[in-house]
Design a protein around this motif. Structure first.
Motif, PDB file in Angstrom:
ATOM      1  N   ASP A   1      57.072  24.084  20.482  1.00  0.00           N
ATOM      2  CA  ASP A   1      57.287  25.455  20.027  1.00  0.00           C
ATOM      3  C   ASP A   1      55.952  26.101  19.670  1.00  0.00           C
ATOM      4  N   VAL A   2      55.903  27.420  19.782  1.00  0.00           N
ATOM      5  CA  VAL A   2      54.690  28.170  19.447  1.00  0.00           C
ATOM      6  C   VAL A   2      54.507  28.177  17.933  1.00  0.00           C
TER       7      VAL A   2
ATOM      8  N   LEU B   1      50.348  27.470  21.665  1.00  0.00           N
ATOM      9  CA  LEU B   1      51.332  26.692  22.395  1.00  0.00           C
ATOM     10  C   LEU B   1      50.675  25.365  22.741  1.00  0.00           C
TER      11      LEU B   1
ATOM     12  N   TYR C   1      52.976  35.889  28.035  1.00  0.00           N
ATOM     13  CA  TYR C   1      53.287  36.020  26.612  1.00  0.00           C
ATOM     14  C   TYR C   1      54.100  37.272  26.354  1.00  0.00           C
TER      15      TYR C   1
END
Length: 181
Positions: A74-75, A84, A99
């Motif tokens: 997950d970011v 990321l 993005y």
């Protein structure tokens, strides 16, 4: 002359409220950078914006040369940056970072850019995999620097054109009245 000053003041007054529309988040730095050629595959992608981004509404995706999503965690968001961490291996070839973020003012900004992995320790990328293909409709495809606020800028420019045209007609009519035509 006084009427011209008033007309200019009116035009500027109308345009002043439109200025905040340009205050959306903009990508100011990326690692790896746009069009970078890397001797080793990156372990992560970090994007930095000019203002704070909403951590609940950020997506960063890396695609391989075959336009397949590279596995990643997950970011994570740290104020103005999103990172990321890639969990899948990147091979040689042109990869795409896409993005989509929501800036503090609530506007969505999106874009994408390529970078190339040219690791001499990895097998060469196949010609078919490294040929650039038009992105699928589900992939964010706006180039870096072209965010989702482009429509707002076009609308603002159209509004400026209308205001200038109205001011010109108004000034022309005032001039005709004075000359008695």
């Amino acid at each position: 002359m006084r009427r011209l000053v008033i007309a200019v003041a009116v035009v500027l007054g109308v345009l002043a409220p439109g200025a905040p529309a340009w205050a959306h988040a903009q990508l100011v730095a990326a690692d790896p950078a746009k069009d970078a050629v890397l001797a080793a595959a990156p372990a992560a992608v970090t994007l930095r914006f000019n203002e704070r981004i909403n951590p609940d509404f950020i997506t960063i995706v890396v695609s391989d040369p075959a336009k397949q999503r590279v596995p990643a965690s997950d970011v994570t968001v740290d104020d103005v940056s999103g990172t990321l961490t890639l969990t899948g291996a990147l091979g040689n070839g042109v990869h795409t970072v896409a993005y989509r973020v929501v800036s503090v003012d609530g506007h969505t900004v999106q874009g994408s850019y390529p970078f190339t992995v040219a690791d001499p320790g990895l097998p060469a990328a196949s010609v078919a995999a490294s040929v650039a293909v038009a992105p699928a409709a589900s992939v964010v495809a706006a180039p870096v620097g072209e965010g989702g606020s482009g429509g707002a800028r076009v609308g603002l420019l159209a509004g400026v054109g209308v205001v200038v045209a109205v001011a010109a007609v108004w000034l022309f009519r005032i001039g005709r009245r004075r000359s008695g035509l």
